[in-house]
Design an enzyme around this catalytic site. Structure first.
Site, short mmCIF file in Angstrom:
data_model
loop_
_atom_site.label_atom_id
_atom_site.label_comp_id
_atom_site.label_asym_id
_atom_site.label_seq_id
_atom_site.Cartn_x
_atom_site.Cartn_y
_atom_site.Cartn_z
N HIS A 17 0.84 -1.21 0.00
CA HIS A 17 0.00 0.00 0.00
C HIS A 17 0.88 1.26 0.00
CE1 HIS A 17 -3.11 -2.49 2.45
NE2 HIS A 17 -3.66 -2.26 1.27
N LYS A 41 -17.47 -5.47 8.70
CA LYS A 41 -16.24 -6.27 8.61
C LYS A 41 -15.50 -6.23 9.94
CE LYS A 41 -12.56 -6.48 5.17
NZ LYS A 41 -12.07 -5.83 3.96
N ARG A 90 -2.04 -6.22 -8.20
CA ARG A 90 -0.97 -7.17 -7.88
C ARG A 90 -0.92 -8.30 -8.90
NH1 ARG A 90 -3.42 -8.03 -2.00
NH2 ARG A 90 -5.18 -8.14 -3.43
N SER A 127 -3.19 -7.39 3.47
CA SER A 127 -3.34 -7.17 4.91
C SER A 127 -3.76 -8.46 5.61
CB SER A 127 -4.42 -6.10 5.18
OG SER A 127 -4.05 -4.89 4.60
#
Ligand code: PNS
Length: 158
Positions: A17, A41, A90, A127
């Site tokens: 990030h 979440k 990615r 993450s």
């Protein structure tokens, strides 16, 4: 003023990030890092903790601001006069997902999305993987900023 947003959950921020934020800061006059408030979440760090961390690790970039938002990202963009979103890609599967999101966001609002290839050094990083490694005692140094490494160790100590 050329302004762009780097949105995400940042629970926690990784070096992947940070690389996207830093590269965006070289290209734009102002980069707004926008942290999603998502009550559905379960997160490891609170939104305010994530904001504190983001502010600390982006201190060296004077044109980076950190904000929180809830609801639609494009509404946040409109309210803050931000014409474009930067997303790191990615792997090809990221592109599949992000392409549709970008098209939807454009259809909703005219806000553009720009894709930036992730530094290959971090293309395997997320993450959730970082949290899993740290939870089981693995070494995440070099994958996250030192401050995050320290906070993860403290938080997951038990
Ligand atoms: O780091 P993340 O969790 O992958 O980031 C995802 C984020 C915050 C960029 C994305 O979930 C988002 O933009 N959420 C806000 C709601 C929204 O605008 N959704 C798009 C239309 S359905």
């Amino acid at each position: 003023m050329r302004r762009v947003v780097c949105p995400g959950s940042f629970d926690p921020i990784t070096n992947g990030h940070l690389d996207i934020i830093a590269r965006s800061a070289r290209l734009y006059d102002e980069v707004v890092v926008a942290v999603l408030i998502n009550i559905e979440k379960r997160s490891l760090f609170t939104v305010d903790e994530r904001i504190d961390v983001l502010q600390t690790v982006t201190k060296e970039y004077p044109n980076v601001k950190v904000r929180k938002f809830h609801g639609l990202l494009v509404d946040f963009c409109k309210e803050n006069d931000i014409p474009a979103i930067v997303k790191g890609i990615r792997v090809v599967s990221d592109f599949d997902y992000e392409l549709q999101m970008a098209q939807l966001n454009y259809r909703l609002s005219g806000v553009e999305t720009l894709f930036m290839p992730t530094n290959p050094e971090y293309s395997f990083l997320s993450s959730s993987r970082v949290k899993e490694i740290a939870r089981y005692g693995g070494d995440v140094s070099g994958l996250v900023p030192d401050l995050v490494h320290q906070l993860l160790t403290e938080r997951l100590k038990g």
